[in-house]
Design an enzyme around this catalytic site. Sequence first.
Site, PDB file in Angstrom:
ATOM      1  N   SER A 126      -9.125  97.586  25.066  1.00  0.00           N
ATOM      2  CA  SER A 126      -9.748  97.136  23.825  1.00  0.00           C
ATOM      3  C   SER A 126      -8.846  96.168  23.085  1.00  0.00           C
ATOM      4  O   SER A 126      -7.613  96.256  23.171  1.00  0.00           O
ATOM      5  CB  SER A 126      -9.998  98.367  22.955  1.00  0.00           C
ATOM      6  OG  SER A 126     -10.313  98.006  21.646  1.00  0.00           O
ATOM      7  N   TYR A 150      -6.792 106.754  19.124  1.00  0.00           N
ATOM      8  CA  TYR A 150      -7.651 106.082  20.100  1.00  0.00           C
ATOM      9  C   TYR A 150      -6.943 104.855  20.672  1.00  0.00           C
ATOM     10  O   TYR A 150      -6.863 104.669  21.891  1.00  0.00           O
ATOM     11  CB  TYR A 150      -8.983 105.662  19.444  1.00  0.00           C
ATOM     12  CG  TYR A 150      -9.771 104.677  20.285  1.00  0.00           C
ATOM     13  CD1 TYR A 150     -10.388 105.081  21.469  1.00  0.00           C
ATOM     14  CD2 TYR A 150      -9.878 103.326  19.908  1.00  0.00           C
ATOM     15  CE1 TYR A 150     -11.085 104.166  22.254  1.00  0.00           C
ATOM     16  CE2 TYR A 150     -10.578 102.416  20.689  1.00  0.00           C
ATOM     17  CZ  TYR A 150     -11.181 102.836  21.849  1.00  0.00           C
ATOM     18  OH  TYR A 150     -11.863 101.935  22.633  1.00  0.00           O
ATOM     19  N   LYS A 154      -5.459 103.821  24.676  1.00  0.00           N
ATOM     20  CA  LYS A 154      -5.695 102.599  25.456  1.00  0.00           C
ATOM     21  C   LYS A 154      -4.359 101.978  25.873  1.00  0.00           C
ATOM     22  O   LYS A 154      -4.175 101.577  27.026  1.00  0.00           O
ATOM     23  CB  LYS A 154      -6.516 101.596  24.640  1.00  0.00           C
ATOM     24  CG  LYS A 154      -7.956 102.029  24.395  1.00  0.00           C
ATOM     25  CD  LYS A 154      -8.745 102.101  25.680  1.00  0.00           C
ATOM     26  CE  LYS A 154     -10.122 102.686  25.519  1.00  0.00           C
ATOM     27  NZ  LYS A 154     -10.772 103.064  26.756  1.00  0.00           N
TER      28      LYS A 154
END
Length: 339
Positions: A126, A150, A154
Amino acid sequence: MLQTILVTGGSGYIGSHTTLLLLKAGFEVVVLDNLSNSSLESLHRVEKITGKKVKFYQADLRNTQQIADIFNENNISSVIHFAGLKAVGESAEIPLDYYEQNISGSINLLKVMKEFNCSQIVFSSSATVYGDPASVPINESFPTSATNPYGRTKLFVEEIMRDLAHSDPSWNIILLRYFNPVGAHESGLIGEDPQGIPNNLVPFISQVAVGEREKLRIFGDDYSTPDGTGVRDYIHVMDLAAAHVKAVTSHVKLSGITTLNLGTGNGYSVLEMVKAFEKESGKSVAYEIVARRSGDIAECWTDPSLAEKTLNWKANRGLAEMMKDTWRWQNNNPKGYKI
Ligand code: NAD
Ligand code: UD1
């Protein structure tokens, strides 16, 4: 023989659109998903659109044996790894779940791949890994950082994959850093179906337009952007899906680890998005300006040139198409896949 691609998270938003294009391109597709954030109806509709079958396993990445069973039963040549949790706010409340599903889940998958000599994987990363970028447009050499669990999952999975590629040159890994995916397939049969209150802008706008929500809250109009609202690089989900098909076919010419930004290279503000949606849908979208959302940045868009060159791909759907397709999906399915 047809190549078989394992798509983890294949019944989800980006996964279902990618599965559709893989089937159209002539691949066999096996989907692994635990259905924690999606419905099997998405794949039924993919089958309806393409006239082709998807082999579906309700399985969880936390269960290594379930992954191994899928590799045992299928001759998988490449994996596209979408499965994981993705809500930024929730990740701060239940970080262990995020670390377990996104990081341990990815490690379980990689271990099984190694056991079965499958070394080609495309991973959903992302733009969040760029944190608050010093400037725009963002290219792949910008420094990375994370401000929430989050984003850290990643970053960590990217690092794990980088270490793996360095440890063994037979790995062929493509890290795709998505900017802001929006829109839906042109049929209006599949699209984004968030559970509960949407976190992201476009699903929220379209739920206001269809009468599911009262009004949009715009998080801040005092950023140093042309109209004061946040600017992002929105990319049509079908362009994003097409990049995945190009990625699996590019494995042959790539080696080691490749990192690519996927976006259009254009930035649009929240107010521009609202106006574009109103124009394409013919609906008005009520909104109010509220305080900034914590953790948000002013602007974020990519320099898409490396992905374009490497994958021989380009995002070619504009804002009007993104909004038209979002509206068709939302208007035909006001409650998403729920009847
Ligand atoms: P999604 O939630 O629609 O799809 C993810 C799928 O993974 C869901 O179908 C869910 O049921 C499944 N899943 C979750 N945990 C699982 C587990 N432990 N085992 C098996 N299946 C599991 O999300 P999406 O928008 O399609 O995103 C796909 C990927 O792209 C995610 O990794 C996400 O972090 C990443 N990404 C998404 C965006 C975005 O804005 N949508 C942006 C950047 C990156
Ligand atoms: C979100 C994620 C980010 C992910 C990115 C790409 C958060 C906090 N961040 O970021 O990790 O990489 O998507 O998918 O969820 N907005 C409103 N009102 C709303 C919703 C959004 O004004 O109800 C504004 C935001 O302030 C932002 C823009 O709309 O300026 C886009 O927001 P959103 O769709 O949530 O995406 P990102 O903030 O880019």
